[in-house]
Design a protein around this motif. Structure first.
Motif, PDB file in Angstrom:
ATOM      1  N   PRO A   1     -21.375 -34.118  21.341  1.00  0.00           N
ATOM      2  CA  PRO A   1     -22.012 -35.058  20.417  1.00  0.00           C
ATOM      3  C   PRO A   1     -23.469 -35.314  20.754  1.00  0.00           C
ATOM      4  N   VAL A   2     -24.256 -35.567  19.715  1.00  0.00           N
ATOM      5  CA  VAL A   2     -25.651 -35.966  19.889  1.00  0.00           C
ATOM      6  C   VAL A   2     -25.982 -37.102  18.925  1.00  0.00           C
ATOM      7  N   ASN A   3     -27.052 -37.838  19.268  1.00  0.00           N
ATOM      8  CA  ASN A   3     -27.553 -38.924  18.417  1.00  0.00           C
ATOM      9  C   ASN A   3     -28.391 -38.424  17.259  1.00  0.00           C
ATOM     10  N   ASP A   4     -29.080 -37.301  17.485  1.00  0.00           N
ATOM     11  CA  ASP A   4     -30.090 -36.855  16.543  1.00  0.00           C
ATOM     12  C   ASP A   4     -30.234 -35.334  16.625  1.00  0.00           C
ATOM     13  N   ILE A   5     -30.092 -34.647  15.507  1.00  0.00           N
ATOM     14  CA  ILE A   5     -30.163 -33.186  15.489  1.00  0.00           C
ATOM     15  C   ILE A   5     -31.574 -32.703  15.837  1.00  0.00           C
ATOM     16  N   ALA A   6     -32.610 -33.374  15.333  1.00  0.00           N
ATOM     17  CA  ALA A   6     -33.984 -32.960  15.640  1.00  0.00           C
ATOM     18  C   ALA A   6     -34.264 -33.071  17.137  1.00  0.00           C
ATOM     19  N   GLU A   7     -33.793 -34.140  17.793  1.00  0.00           N
ATOM     20  CA  GLU A   7     -33.959 -34.280  19.247  1.00  0.00           C
ATOM     21  C   GLU A   7     -33.224 -33.166  19.981  1.00  0.00           C
ATOM     22  N   ALA A   8     -32.023 -32.823  19.506  1.00  0.00           N
ATOM     23  CA  ALA A   8     -31.254 -31.740  20.130  1.00  0.00           C
ATOM     24  C   ALA A   8     -32.004 -30.419  20.008  1.00  0.00           C
ATOM     25  N   ARG A   9     -32.574 -30.161  18.837  1.00  0.00           N
ATOM     26  CA  ARG A   9     -33.360 -28.931  18.646  1.00  0.00           C
ATOM     27  C   ARG A   9     -34.551 -28.888  19.606  1.00  0.00           C
ATOM     28  N   GLU A  10     -35.225 -29.996  19.763  1.00  0.00           N
ATOM     29  CA  GLU A  10     -36.385 -30.052  20.657  1.00  0.00           C
ATOM     30  C   GLU A  10     -35.956 -29.821  22.105  1.00  0.00           C
ATOM     31  N   PHE A  11     -34.886 -30.501  22.549  1.00  0.00           N
ATOM     32  CA  PHE A  11     -34.442 -30.411  23.938  1.00  0.00           C
ATOM     33  C   PHE A  11     -33.841 -29.043  24.256  1.00  0.00           C
ATOM     34  N   TYR A  12     -32.817 -28.640  23.502  1.00  0.00           N
ATOM     35  CA  TYR A  12     -32.124 -27.387  23.805  1.00  0.00           C
ATOM     36  C   TYR A  12     -32.931 -26.168  23.383  1.00  0.00           C
ATOM     37  N   GLY A  13     -33.578 -26.251  22.224  1.00  0.00           N
ATOM     38  CA  GLY A  13     -34.348 -25.117  21.724  1.00  0.00           C
ATOM     39  C   GLY A  13     -35.692 -24.977  22.396  1.00  0.00           C
ATOM     40  N   SER A  14     -36.534 -26.014  22.286  1.00  0.00           N
ATOM     41  CA  SER A  14     -37.901 -25.918  22.803  1.00  0.00           C
ATOM     42  C   SER A  14     -37.971 -26.034  24.324  1.00  0.00           C
ATOM     43  N   LEU A  15     -37.351 -27.068  24.912  1.00  0.00           N
ATOM     44  CA  LEU A  15     -37.457 -27.274  26.355  1.00  0.00           C
ATOM     45  C   LEU A  15     -36.635 -26.264  27.152  1.00  0.00           C
ATOM     46  N   LEU A  16     -35.332 -26.164  26.845  1.00  0.00           N
ATOM     47  CA  LEU A  16     -34.476 -25.262  27.621  1.00  0.00           C
ATOM     48  C   LEU A  16     -34.571 -23.811  27.161  1.00  0.00           C
ATOM     49  N   GLY A  17     -35.171 -23.562  25.995  1.00  0.00           N
ATOM     50  CA  GLY A  17     -35.357 -22.193  25.522  1.00  0.00           C
ATOM     51  C   GLY A  17     -34.108 -21.539  24.973  1.00  0.00           C
ATOM     52  N   CYS A  18     -33.185 -22.335  24.445  1.00  0.00           N
ATOM     53  CA  CYS A  18     -31.948 -21.798  23.878  1.00  0.00           C
ATOM     54  C   CYS A  18     -32.190 -21.410  22.417  1.00  0.00           C
ATOM     55  N   PRO A  19     -32.064 -20.121  22.073  1.00  0.00           N
ATOM     56  CA  PRO A  19     -32.242 -19.726  20.681  1.00  0.00           C
ATOM     57  C   PRO A  19     -31.222 -20.419  19.773  1.00  0.00           C
ATOM     58  N   GLU A  20     -31.689 -20.799  18.606  1.00  0.00           N
ATOM     59  CA  GLU A  20     -30.821 -21.470  17.631  1.00  0.00           C
ATOM     60  C   GLU A  20     -30.063 -20.446  16.797  1.00  0.00           C
ATOM     61  N   GLY A  21     -28.807 -20.781  16.511  1.00  0.00           N
ATOM     62  CA  GLY A  21     -27.986 -19.959  15.625  1.00  0.00           C
ATOM     63  C   GLY A  21     -27.811 -20.656  14.289  1.00  0.00           C
ATOM     64  N   ARG A  22     -26.581 -20.673  13.814  1.00  0.00           N
ATOM     65  CA  ARG A  22     -26.289 -21.313  12.531  1.00  0.00           C
ATOM     66  C   ARG A  22     -26.469 -22.823  12.645  1.00  0.00           C
TER      67      ARG A  22
END
Length: 144
Positions: free
Chosen positions: A16-37
């Motif tokens: 679970p997360v509070n906010d999808i945009a925050e999750a994208r920033e943290f996991y995608g931008s900071l940790l470098g995890c490519p986004e899928g669907r």
């Protein structure tokens, strides 16, 4: 003759997360995890070859309990990755540079014992606990 390393199947984890945009920033931008669907209420990430899915569910977020492990109060509910020592060190430096507050600072756990490992714990923006660890000798991953 070289021995092939067995190919492990990727795991799948939804959290679970509070906010999808925050999750994208943290996991995608900071940790470098490519986004899928994705959809408005969830997003897939490639987390070191594994599929993790952040679901919008603010009422479910955060860790609540800890357990004592080698002198640290380890969040019971956490997930993470096992990296090489070099990757672990680079990740620790990247997180420090980004101003991430560690709940357990990067250090060596079980020093001189079977299973000696480098470890660090931190929270995502929703309060989910992550552990990134490394072993100098990967064969000690399940050492007793």
């Amino acid at each position: 003759m070289t021995t092939a390393v067995p190919q492990l199947p990727p795991f799948h984890l939804a959290f679970p997360v509070n906010d999808i945009a925050e999750a994208r920033e943290f996991y995608g931008s900071l940790l470098g995890c490519p986004e899928g669907r994705s959809a408005p209420d969830w997003v897939d990430f490639n987390f070191y070859g594994h599929q993790i899915v952040a679901h919008l569910a603010p009422e479910e977020v955060g860790h609540r309990k800890t357990s004592a492990v080698d002198g640290d109060a380890v969040p019971v509910r956490h997930f993470g990755a096992v990296l090489s020592i070099a990757e672990w060190e680079a990740t620790a430096e990247k997180l420090k540079a980004a101003g991430i507050k560690f709940i357990i600072e990067p250090h060596i756990r079980f020093k001189g014992e079977p299973g000696e490992q480098a470890t660090m714990f931190f929270l995502d923006p929703s309060g989910n606990a992550l552990e990134i660890k490394a072993f100098a000798d990967m064969s000690s991953l399940f050492a007793k």
